[in-house]
Design a protein around this motif. Structure first.
Motif, PDB file in Angstrom:
ATOM      1  N   VAL A  38      16.678  79.373  86.213  1.00 47.00           N
ATOM      2  CA  VAL A  38      16.298  78.309  85.292  1.00 47.00           C
ATOM      3  C   VAL A  38      16.301  76.987  86.040  1.00 47.00           C
ATOM      4  CG1 VAL A  38      16.944  77.054  83.188  1.00 47.00           C
ATOM      5  CG2 VAL A  38      17.266  79.542  83.301  1.00 47.00           C
ATOM      6  N   SER A  39      15.233  76.240  85.869  1.00 47.77           N
ATOM      7  CA  SER A  39      15.214  74.894  86.420  1.00 47.77           C
ATOM      8  C   SER A  39      15.173  73.906  85.261  1.00 47.77           C
ATOM      9  CB  SER A  39      14.019  74.682  87.349  1.00 47.77           C
ATOM     10  OG  SER A  39      12.816  74.694  86.620  1.00 47.77           O
ATOM     11  N   VAL A  40      15.945  72.836  85.417  1.00 51.85           N
ATOM     12  CA  VAL A  40      15.970  71.752  84.440  1.00 51.85           C
ATOM     13  C   VAL A  40      15.497  70.504  85.165  1.00 51.85           C
ATOM     14  CG1 VAL A  40      17.415  70.328  82.933  1.00 51.85           C
ATOM     15  CG2 VAL A  40      17.896  72.782  83.163  1.00 51.85           C
ATOM     16  N   ALA A  41      14.443  69.902  84.652  1.00 54.07           N
ATOM     17  CA  ALA A  41      13.924  68.666  85.227  1.00 54.07           C
ATOM     18  C   ALA A  41      14.162  67.528  84.245  1.00 54.07           C
ATOM     19  CB  ALA A  41      12.433  68.791  85.533  1.00 54.07           C
ATOM     20  N   VAL A  42      14.838  66.497  84.706  1.00 53.55           N
ATOM     21  CA  VAL A  42      15.062  65.296  83.908  1.00 53.55           C
ATOM     22  C   VAL A  42      14.024  64.280  84.374  1.00 53.55           C
ATOM     23  CG1 VAL A  42      16.712  63.535  83.200  1.00 53.55           C
ATOM     24  CG2 VAL A  42      17.528  65.843  83.786  1.00 53.55           C
ATOM     25  N   VAL A  43      13.133  63.910  83.460  1.00 47.73           N
ATOM     26  CA  VAL A  43      11.996  63.067  83.809  1.00 47.73           C
ATOM     27  C   VAL A  43      11.935  61.856  82.886  1.00 47.73           C
ATOM     28  CG1 VAL A  43      10.717  65.070  84.686  1.00 47.73           C
ATOM     29  CG2 VAL A  43      10.375  64.329  82.313  1.00 47.73           C
ATOM     30  N   ASP A  44      10.918  61.010  83.099  1.00 48.61           N
ATOM     31  CA  ASP A  44      10.697  59.852  82.239  1.00 48.61           C
ATOM     32  C   ASP A  44       9.603  60.182  81.219  1.00 48.61           C
ATOM     33  OD1 ASP A  44       8.316  59.757  83.723  1.00 48.61           O
ATOM     34  OD2 ASP A  44       8.981  58.068  84.924  1.00 48.61           O
TER      35      ASP A  44
END
Length: 170
Positions: A38-44
């Motif tokens: 699982v990848s979690v990307a925190v973006v704008d």
């Protein structure tokens, strides 16, 4: 084997990678998933808006997007993308820090990866119970109105005032 990667692609909100990783692990564990990537990307907001438009043909920013790449009874592979901007903007109306709002988004997105849905009132109630149980693990409590609309993670436009949630308490 459980593999979780946290990618921070924004600079407006300090994130607690250990807490986000622990949230994903908690959801996977409770779903009896023994193999995961699982990848979690925190973006704008501009980034999540572009992804929402590109992959779902929805022309607005959202709080969380989940992409299940593979899923079986005990394994999952997928991606969760969350907006730090949305968390920061909405957290005050719910009475808790942006980091807690972001944690809710990660939990919500990961629940989607393991098969939870929120398109019907029954599905939404089941998901809310799991969200509340996961948040309680971190000492947080979220309260929802009985008629709470699905979050944007269900890929519906946000109501003008945001989701109809009552205030969270820590």
């Amino acid at each position: 084997m459980i593999q979780i990667s946290i990618i921070n692609e924004q600079n407006r909100l300090t994130i607690d990678e250990r807490q986000l990783r622990a949230a994903v692990e908690l959801v996977l564990d409770e779903a009896a998933v023994v193999r995961a990537c699982v990848s979690v990307a925190v973006v704008d907001d501009p980034t999540i808006h572009q992804l929402n438009r590109q992959y779902l043909a929805h022309d607005y920013p959202t709080d969380v997007l989940s992409f299940t790449l593979e899923q079986s009874a005990d394994a999952v592979e997928g991606e969760v993308v969350v907006s730090a901007d949305t968390a920061r903007d909405r957290a005050p109306q719910y009475g808790w820090p942006a980091e807690s709002e972001l944690l809710l988004y990660v939990i919500h997105g990961t629940l989607h990866l393991v098969g939870y849905r929120d398109g019907t009132p029954g599905e939404r109630a089941r998901m809310r119970l799991r969200e509340e149980a996961c948040l309680a693990h971190f000492g947080l409590k979220a309260c929802y109105d009985a008629g709470d609309a699905p979050t944007e993670g269900a890929f519906r436009p946000a109501a003008p005032d945001g989701p109809r949630r009552r205030k969270h308490s820590t």
